[in-house]
Design a protein around this motif. Structure first.
Motif, short mmCIF file in Angstrom:
data_model
loop_
_atom_site.label_atom_id
_atom_site.label_comp_id
_atom_site.label_asym_id
_atom_site.label_seq_id
_atom_site.Cartn_x
_atom_site.Cartn_y
_atom_site.Cartn_z
N ARG A 1 0.83 -1.21 0.00
CA ARG A 1 0.00 0.00 0.00
C ARG A 1 0.86 1.25 0.00
O ARG A 1 0.54 2.25 -0.66
CB ARG A 1 -0.93 -0.01 1.22
CG ARG A 1 -2.08 -1.00 1.09
CD ARG A 1 -3.19 -0.70 2.08
NE ARG A 1 -2.73 -0.79 3.44
CZ ARG A 1 -2.76 -1.91 4.17
NH1 ARG A 1 -3.24 -3.04 3.61
NH2 ARG A 1 -2.33 -1.93 5.40
N VAL A 2 2.00 1.21 0.74
CA VAL A 2 2.89 2.37 0.79
C VAL A 2 3.51 2.63 -0.58
O VAL A 2 3.59 3.78 -1.06
CB VAL A 2 3.99 2.16 1.85
CG1 VAL A 2 5.06 3.22 1.73
CG2 VAL A 2 3.37 2.19 3.24
N LYS A 3 3.97 1.54 -1.27
CA LYS A 3 4.58 1.69 -2.60
C LYS A 3 3.58 2.23 -3.60
O LYS A 3 3.89 3.14 -4.40
CB LYS A 3 5.12 0.34 -3.05
CG LYS A 3 5.90 0.40 -4.34
CD LYS A 3 6.50 -0.96 -4.67
CE LYS A 3 7.33 -0.90 -5.98
NZ LYS A 3 7.94 -2.22 -6.30
N ASP A 4 2.38 1.70 -3.57
CA ASP A 4 1.33 2.17 -4.49
C ASP A 4 1.00 3.64 -4.23
O ASP A 4 0.85 4.43 -5.15
CB ASP A 4 0.08 1.30 -4.33
CG ASP A 4 -1.04 1.73 -5.26
OD1 ASP A 4 -0.87 1.63 -6.48
OD2 ASP A 4 -2.09 2.18 -4.72
N GLY A 5 0.93 3.98 -2.94
CA GLY A 5 0.65 5.37 -2.59
C GLY A 5 1.76 6.30 -3.05
O GLY A 5 1.51 7.42 -3.52
N HIS A 6 3.03 5.82 -2.95
CA HIS A 6 4.18 6.64 -3.39
C HIS A 6 4.10 6.92 -4.89
O HIS A 6 4.32 8.05 -5.34
CB HIS A 6 5.48 5.91 -3.02
CG HIS A 6 6.71 6.63 -3.47
ND1 HIS A 6 7.33 6.35 -4.68
CD2 HIS A 6 7.43 7.63 -2.89
CE1 HIS A 6 8.37 7.15 -4.83
NE2 HIS A 6 8.46 7.93 -3.74
N ASN A 7 3.80 5.87 -5.69
CA ASN A 7 3.70 6.05 -7.14
C ASN A 7 2.60 7.03 -7.50
O ASN A 7 2.75 7.88 -8.39
CB ASN A 7 3.47 4.70 -7.81
CG ASN A 7 4.67 3.77 -7.68
OD1 ASN A 7 5.80 4.24 -7.52
ND2 ASN A 7 4.44 2.46 -7.72
N ARG A 8 1.46 6.89 -6.82
CA ARG A 8 0.34 7.80 -7.10
C ARG A 8 0.72 9.25 -6.78
O ARG A 8 0.39 10.18 -7.51
CB ARG A 8 -0.88 7.39 -6.30
CG ARG A 8 -1.50 6.09 -6.76
CD ARG A 8 -2.75 5.78 -5.95
NE ARG A 8 -3.34 4.52 -6.37
CZ ARG A 8 -4.46 4.01 -5.85
NH1 ARG A 8 -5.09 4.68 -4.89
NH2 ARG A 8 -4.93 2.87 -6.28
N ILE A 9 1.40 9.44 -5.68
CA ILE A 9 1.79 10.80 -5.28
C ILE A 9 2.77 11.39 -6.28
O ILE A 9 2.68 12.57 -6.67
CB ILE A 9 2.38 10.78 -3.87
CG1 ILE A 9 1.29 10.45 -2.82
CG2 ILE A 9 3.02 12.11 -3.52
CD1 ILE A 9 1.83 10.23 -1.43
N MET A 10 3.78 10.58 -6.75
CA MET A 10 4.77 11.08 -7.71
C MET A 10 4.11 11.46 -9.02
O MET A 10 4.39 12.51 -9.61
CB MET A 10 5.84 10.01 -7.94
CG MET A 10 6.71 9.74 -6.71
SD MET A 10 7.58 11.23 -6.14
CE MET A 10 8.62 11.54 -7.58
N ASN A 11 3.20 10.61 -9.54
CA ASN A 11 2.50 10.92 -10.80
C ASN A 11 1.66 12.19 -10.65
O ASN A 11 1.66 13.07 -11.53
CB ASN A 11 1.62 9.75 -11.21
CG ASN A 11 2.42 8.52 -11.61
OD1 ASN A 11 3.57 8.63 -12.03
ND2 ASN A 11 1.82 7.33 -11.47
N ALA A 12 0.96 12.27 -9.54
CA ALA A 12 0.12 13.47 -9.34
C ALA A 12 0.98 14.72 -9.22
O ALA A 12 0.62 15.79 -9.71
CB ALA A 12 -0.73 13.28 -8.08
#
Length: 446
Positions: free
Chosen positions: A337-348
């Protein structure tokens, strides 16, 4: 005449209430001669009191007449204390007598009743003030006459009932002029010493013999004492002021000794009974504990104590394994969940930065265009203003052949401002002219 008539019973009841609620008609003192005296099996006395001019019905109930030290008869002159009331059945006014004395002692009795009434109003007889009597007094003070029957009665009774008590005697006169002062001194002294209780006793006698115990000073001393006090003065019918103030009143000296002391035989019996019960209870408890100990000793848990914790240890191991598996699973899920959240934050974040850069480029172009327009407009307004200022400049006027005349640094606008011989200064387009006035011509002379 009113159309609403009262019944006879209502009228008599109203009169009775009026009489019984009038404090002036309660505890009145009356003297007279007894007539028509009757004593009933119930113990109540019925009679009339009369003098040369009138008479009134009287009743004295058994609870009151048992304190009278004589049996009245027709013709006796007496002195009574009574409350005025109405006997409703006959509608007759009557006196409910509460105390009676022979007429010969009327004066002393009057003083007694007056003092009693006064002290009662002052609160000296208040039950709330009375101190509790100790159950097992070991230090007893005895205030009584020296070598009197009352003294012997008390000592004999205490020796028989409660021989373990320590008795301190305070001998005093119990009648006569000096009696009250001696009793007061003795009470003050024994109240300062460490006594559990004080006995104030005297044998029977007439009202004159007992008068020392009706002393007002003595009443206040008894009231102020810190040590509980029991009185045993005279016989059953005799009541003195000291009896009313005391913490407890006994009918006789022997009664006072009995009231202040437990019966040692009864106390020893109670102690022995309690001891037997305690011993039986201890033995019963010991037998019960012994049985429980033997039962526990033979229980499987004590023969193979490892069974007590074997199942618990297995369950604990199972719980430990389950817990570690759960922790690993939780950590794996959390990491994903942390990795997925990190990717979403970077793209956004990248998208937001690009959007903001485009907005900034647009804002910069708009600002440059607006600044160009504002500079051109400001330059045009500046040129128009400069031309206007140049047109109105004083120097331009001087260039056209005009001049300005000054005196002492101030412009001269009127010939009256200068006089012949004044030094003036003239400003022209290309300098200054310094001159002296040789003459002045007003405007009308030009």
């Amino acid at each position: 005449m009113s159309s609403k008539a009262a019944t006879v019973s209502a009228l008599v009841r109203y009169l009775k209430g009026k009489l019984e609620n009038d404090t002036l008609l309660q505890k009145v003192l009356v003297e007279g001669e007894i007539s028509n005296f009757s004593s009933y099996r119930s113990g109540h006395w019925y009679f009339s009191l009369k003098d040369a001019y009138a008479q009134i019905k009287c009743v004295m109930f058994a609870s009151s007449n048992r304190r009278v030290g004589f049996m009245p008869k027709d013709g006796d002159k007496v002195f009574v204390q009574a409350d005025l009331s109405v006997y409703e059945a006959r509608g007759e006014i009557q006196l409910i007598v509460t105390a009676m004395r022979p007429f010969g002692v009327g004066e002393l009795y009057l003083k007694y009743e007056m003092l009693k009434k006064k002290l009662e109003a002052e609160g000296l007889f208040d039950e709330a003030h009375k101190k509790p009597i100790p159950r097992y007094p070991f230090r007893i003070a005895l205030v009584t006459g020296r070598n009197t029957d009352a003294r012997m009665d008390v000592l004999t009774t205490l020796g028989r009932r409660w021989p373990c008590a320590e008795i301190t005697e305070y001998p005093v006169l119990v009648q006569g002029n000096e009696s009250a002062s001696q009793i007061i001194s003795a009470l003050l002294k024994c109240d300062q010493e460490d006594h559990d209780i004080v006995l104030l006793v005297r044998g029977g006698g007439s009202i004159e013999d007992l008068w020392s115990f009706n002393d007002e000073r003595l009443a206040h001393v008894i009231y102020d004492m810190q040590t509980p006090l029991i009185t045993g003065i005279g016989h059953e019918p005799d009541f003195t002021i000291a009896d009313y103030v005391a913490d407890l009143r006994a009918p006789t000296p022997t009664g006072a000794a009995e009231r202040c002391s437990p019966d040692i035989k009864s106390v020893l019996t109670v102690i022995q009974t309690a001891r037997d019960r305690m011993t039986n209870t201890i033995y019963q408890d010991l037998d019960a504990y012994d049985y429980q100990l033997k039962t526990l000793k033979n229980a499987p848990v004590f023969r193979t104590p490892e069974r007590l914790y074997a199942q618990k240890a297995m369950k604990l191991e199972h719980l430990h394994t389950s817990l570690m598996h759960m922790i690993d699973q939780r950590m794996t899920d959390t990491s994903a969940r942390v990795k997925d959240g990190h990717n979403r934050i970077m793209n956004a974040s990248v998208q937001m930065i690009r959007s903001r850069q485009n907005e900034l480029t647009g804002y910069r172009t708009a600002i440059d265009h607006a600044m160009t327009i504002m500079m051109n407009d400001s330059e045009s307004r500046f040129r128009r203003t400069a031309a206007l200022l140049d047109a109105y400049s004083p120097l331009k006027i001087l260039g056209r052949g005009y001049s300005v005349t000054l005196k002492d640094g101030k412009a001269v606008t009127d010939c009256g401002q200068v006089s012949t011989g004044d030094r003036i200064e003239t400003l022209v387009a290309e300098g200054r002219i310094i001159s002296e006035v040789t003459g002045v011509k007003p405007k009308e002379n030009i």
